[in-house]
Design a protein around this motif. Sequence first.
Motif, PDB file in Angstrom:
ATOM      1  N   ARG A   1       0.834  -1.212   0.000  1.00 33.05           N
ATOM      2  CA  ARG A   1       0.000   0.000   0.000  1.00 33.05           C
ATOM      3  C   ARG A   1       0.865   1.257   0.000  1.00 33.05           C
ATOM      4  O   ARG A   1       0.534   2.253  -0.646  1.00 33.05           O
ATOM      5  N   ILE A   2       1.978   1.206   0.735  1.00 28.18           N
ATOM      6  CA  ILE A   2       2.908   2.340   0.757  1.00 28.18           C
ATOM      7  C   ILE A   2       3.509   2.526  -0.635  1.00 28.18           C
ATOM      8  O   ILE A   2       3.612   3.649  -1.140  1.00 28.18           O
ATOM      9  N   ALA A   3       3.884   1.418  -1.274  1.00 24.55           N
ATOM     10  CA  ALA A   3       4.442   1.481  -2.637  1.00 24.55           C
ATOM     11  C   ALA A   3       3.422   2.072  -3.609  1.00 24.55           C
ATOM     12  O   ALA A   3       3.771   2.896  -4.465  1.00 24.55           O
ATOM     13  N   ALA A   4       2.166   1.686  -3.464  1.00 20.29           N
ATOM     14  CA  ALA A   4       1.116   2.217  -4.337  1.00 20.29           C
ATOM     15  C   ALA A   4       0.946   3.718  -4.123  1.00 20.29           C
ATOM     16  O   ALA A   4       0.763   4.475  -5.084  1.00 20.29           O
ATOM     17  N   ALA A   5       1.013   4.164  -2.870  1.00 22.39           N
ATOM     18  CA  ALA A   5       0.899   5.596  -2.582  1.00 22.39           C
ATOM     19  C   ALA A   5       2.080   6.360  -3.178  1.00 22.39           C
ATOM     20  O   ALA A   5       1.906   7.457  -3.716  1.00 22.39           O
ATOM     21  N   LEU A   6       3.271   5.778  -3.100  1.00 22.52           N
ATOM     22  CA  LEU A   6       4.442   6.412  -3.715  1.00 22.52           C
ATOM     23  C   LEU A   6       4.298   6.472  -5.235  1.00 22.52           C
ATOM     24  O   LEU A   6       4.667   7.468  -5.859  1.00 22.52           O
ATOM     25  N   ASP A   7       3.763   5.416  -5.819  1.00 25.40           N
ATOM     26  CA  ASP A   7       3.548   5.404  -7.271  1.00 25.40           C
ATOM     27  C   ASP A   7       2.554   6.488  -7.691  1.00 25.40           C
ATOM     28  O   ASP A   7       2.751   7.157  -8.698  1.00 25.40           O
ATOM     29  N   ARG A   8       1.493   6.652  -6.894  1.00 22.74           N
ATOM     30  CA  ARG A   8       0.455   7.643  -7.223  1.00 22.74           C
ATOM     31  C   ARG A   8       0.920   9.078  -7.000  1.00 22.74           C
ATOM     32  O   ARG A   8       0.633   9.964  -7.787  1.00 22.74           O
ATOM     33  N   HIS A   9       1.592   9.302  -5.861  1.00 21.23           N
ATOM     34  CA  HIS A   9       1.879  10.674  -5.431  1.00 21.23           C
ATOM     35  C   HIS A   9       3.358  11.059  -5.494  1.00 21.23           C
ATOM     36  O   HIS A   9       3.695  12.210  -5.231  1.00 21.23           O
ATOM     37  N   GLY A  10       4.224  10.101  -5.782  1.00 21.34           N
ATOM     38  CA  GLY A  10       5.655  10.387  -5.807  1.00 21.34           C
ATOM     39  C   GLY A  10       6.170  10.743  -4.427  1.00 21.34           C
ATOM     40  O   GLY A  10       5.577  10.374  -3.412  1.00 21.34           O
ATOM     41  N   GLU A  11       7.249  11.498  -4.403  1.00 22.13           N
ATOM     42  CA  GLU A  11       7.873  11.836  -3.124  1.00 22.13           C
ATOM     43  C   GLU A  11       6.991  12.715  -2.235  1.00 22.13           C
ATOM     44  O   GLU A  11       7.222  12.820  -1.037  1.00 22.13           O
ATOM     45  N   ARG A  12       5.964  13.328  -2.806  1.00 21.08           N
ATOM     46  CA  ARG A  12       5.046  14.142  -1.981  1.00 21.08           C
ATOM     47  C   ARG A  12       4.462  13.329  -0.846  1.00 21.08           C
ATOM     48  O   ARG A  12       4.225  13.848   0.242  1.00 21.08           O
ATOM     49  N   PHE A  13       4.214  12.026  -1.090  1.00 17.10           N
ATOM     50  CA  PHE A  13       3.688  11.173  -0.030  1.00 17.10           C
ATOM     51  C   PHE A  13       4.704  11.062   1.101  1.00 17.10           C
ATOM     52  O   PHE A  13       4.355  11.221   2.270  1.00 17.10           O
TER      53      PHE A  13
ATOM     54  N   SER B   1       9.367  -8.595   3.821  1.00 13.45           N
ATOM     55  CA  SER B   1       9.229  -8.200   2.421  1.00 13.45           C
ATOM     56  C   SER B   1       7.950  -7.408   2.139  1.00 13.45           C
ATOM     57  O   SER B   1       7.975  -6.457   1.370  1.00 13.45           O
ATOM     58  N   ASP B   2       6.827  -7.771   2.754  1.00 12.20           N
ATOM     59  CA  ASP B   2       5.559  -7.100   2.464  1.00 12.20           C
ATOM     60  C   ASP B   2       4.985  -6.279   3.611  1.00 12.20           C
ATOM     61  O   ASP B   2       3.990  -5.584   3.424  1.00 12.20           O
ATOM     62  N   TYR B   3       5.591  -6.354   4.802  1.00  9.29           N
ATOM     63  CA  TYR B   3       5.003  -5.694   5.966  1.00  9.29           C
ATOM     64  C   TYR B   3       6.052  -5.005   6.829  1.00  9.29           C
ATOM     65  O   TYR B   3       7.191  -5.444   6.914  1.00  9.29           O
ATOM     66  N   ALA B   4       5.615  -3.939   7.490  1.00  6.83           N
ATOM     67  CA  ALA B   4       6.390  -3.286   8.542  1.00  6.83           C
ATOM     68  C   ALA B   4       5.481  -3.242   9.762  1.00  6.83           C
ATOM     69  O   ALA B   4       4.267  -3.040   9.640  1.00  6.83           O
ATOM     70  N   ALA B   5       6.059  -3.453  10.924  1.00 15.02           N
ATOM     71  CA  ALA B   5       5.271  -3.441  12.156  1.00 15.02           C
ATOM     72  C   ALA B   5       6.025  -2.662  13.230  1.00 15.02           C
ATOM     73  O   ALA B   5       7.254  -2.529  13.173  1.00 15.02           O
ATOM     74  N   SER B   6       5.265  -2.158  14.181  1.00 19.13           N
ATOM     75  CA  SER B   6       5.870  -1.386  15.266  1.00 19.13           C
ATOM     76  C   SER B   6       5.083  -1.582  16.552  1.00 19.13           C
ATOM     77  O   SER B   6       3.909  -1.966  16.539  1.00 19.13           O
ATOM     78  N   PHE B   7       5.774  -1.287  17.640  1.00 22.78           N
ATOM     79  CA  PHE B   7       5.185  -1.368  18.974  1.00 22.78           C
ATOM     80  C   PHE B   7       5.747  -0.199  19.768  1.00 22.78           C
ATOM     81  O   PHE B   7       6.965   0.022  19.767  1.00 22.78           O
ATOM     82  N   VAL B   8       4.876   0.569  20.410  1.00 26.50           N
ATOM     83  CA  VAL B   8       5.299   1.715  21.204  1.00 26.50           C
ATOM     84  C   VAL B   8       4.720   1.610  22.609  1.00 26.50           C
ATOM     85  O   VAL B   8       3.537   1.316  22.772  1.00 26.50           O
ATOM     86  N   VAL B   9       5.573   1.849  23.589  1.00 24.18           N
ATOM     87  CA  VAL B   9       5.139   1.947  24.982  1.00 24.18           C
ATOM     88  C   VAL B   9       5.474   3.356  25.445  1.00 24.18           C
ATOM     89  O   VAL B   9       6.603   3.825  25.275  1.00 24.18           O
ATOM     90  N   VAL B  10       4.487   4.038  26.001  1.00 24.68           N
ATOM     91  CA  VAL B  10       4.692   5.371  26.561  1.00 24.68           C
ATOM     92  C   VAL B  10       4.502   5.237  28.069  1.00 24.68           C
ATOM     93  O   VAL B  10       3.524   4.631  28.531  1.00 24.68           O
ATOM     94  N   GLU B  11       5.454   5.769  28.809  1.00 23.91           N
ATOM     95  CA  GLU B  11       5.393   5.691  30.273  1.00 23.91           C
ATOM     96  C   GLU B  11       5.558   7.059  30.889  1.00 23.91           C
ATOM     97  O   GLU B  11       6.072   7.970  30.252  1.00 23.91           O
ATOM     98  N   THR B  12       5.115   7.176  32.121  1.00 22.03           N
ATOM     99  CA  THR B  12       5.347   8.396  32.870  1.00 22.03           C
ATOM    100  C   THR B  12       6.749   8.308  33.443  1.00 22.03           C
ATOM    101  O   THR B  12       7.259   7.220  33.704  1.00 22.03           O
ATOM    102  N   LYS B  13       7.387   9.441  33.620  1.00 23.27           N
ATOM    103  CA  LYS B  13       8.760   9.461  34.105  1.00 23.27           C
ATOM    104  C   LYS B  13       8.849   9.206  35.606  1.00 23.27           C
ATOM    105  O   LYS B  13       9.924   8.978  36.130  1.00 23.27           O
ATOM    106  N   ASP B  14       7.734   9.265  36.306  1.00 28.01           N
ATOM    107  CA  ASP B  14       7.739   9.071  37.766  1.00 28.01           C
ATOM    108  C   ASP B  14       8.043   7.643  38.145  1.00 28.01           C
ATOM    109  O   ASP B  14       7.727   6.696  37.573  1.00 28.01           O
TER     110      ASP B  14
END
Length: 131
Positions: A14-26, A118-131
């Motif tokens: 999907r990211i590749a398709a967006a780049l194809d449609r919109h170029g570097e603007r995406f 090859s076809d996917y990117a994934a991420s995981f984020v944890v946000v914590e309080t500094k206390d």
Amino acid sequence: MIYGVGTDICDLRRIAAALDRHGERFAQKVLGPNELQVFRQRSARVPARGLSYLGSRFSAKESFSKAIGLGMHMPMTWRDCEVLNAASGKPEIHLHRGLAEWFASRGLRAHVSLTDESDYAASFVVVETKD
């Protein structure tokens, strides 16, 4: 203490398709200035590496927006949240402008993990309080 957790998976086709449609603007819409520089360097060497980089950053920003509970609503913006690698290679979240102020005023700290195949990117984020 945990403030929030977010995860996301991104279909690189999907990211590749967006780049194809919109170029570097995406990429310019999604990436901050420091990320855009890395994207251009990686794309110039191996286009698939640039695509993976863009997809992993897209995914990480989605995860971060979920972890802070805002989604993609102000002050959360694509370009004010950058995911850059430390010298060790560890990905780190760098915030700018209003998003940085909002985040700091709550005493928060974020941790991010990225992966891609090859076809996917994934991420995981944890946000914590500094206390």
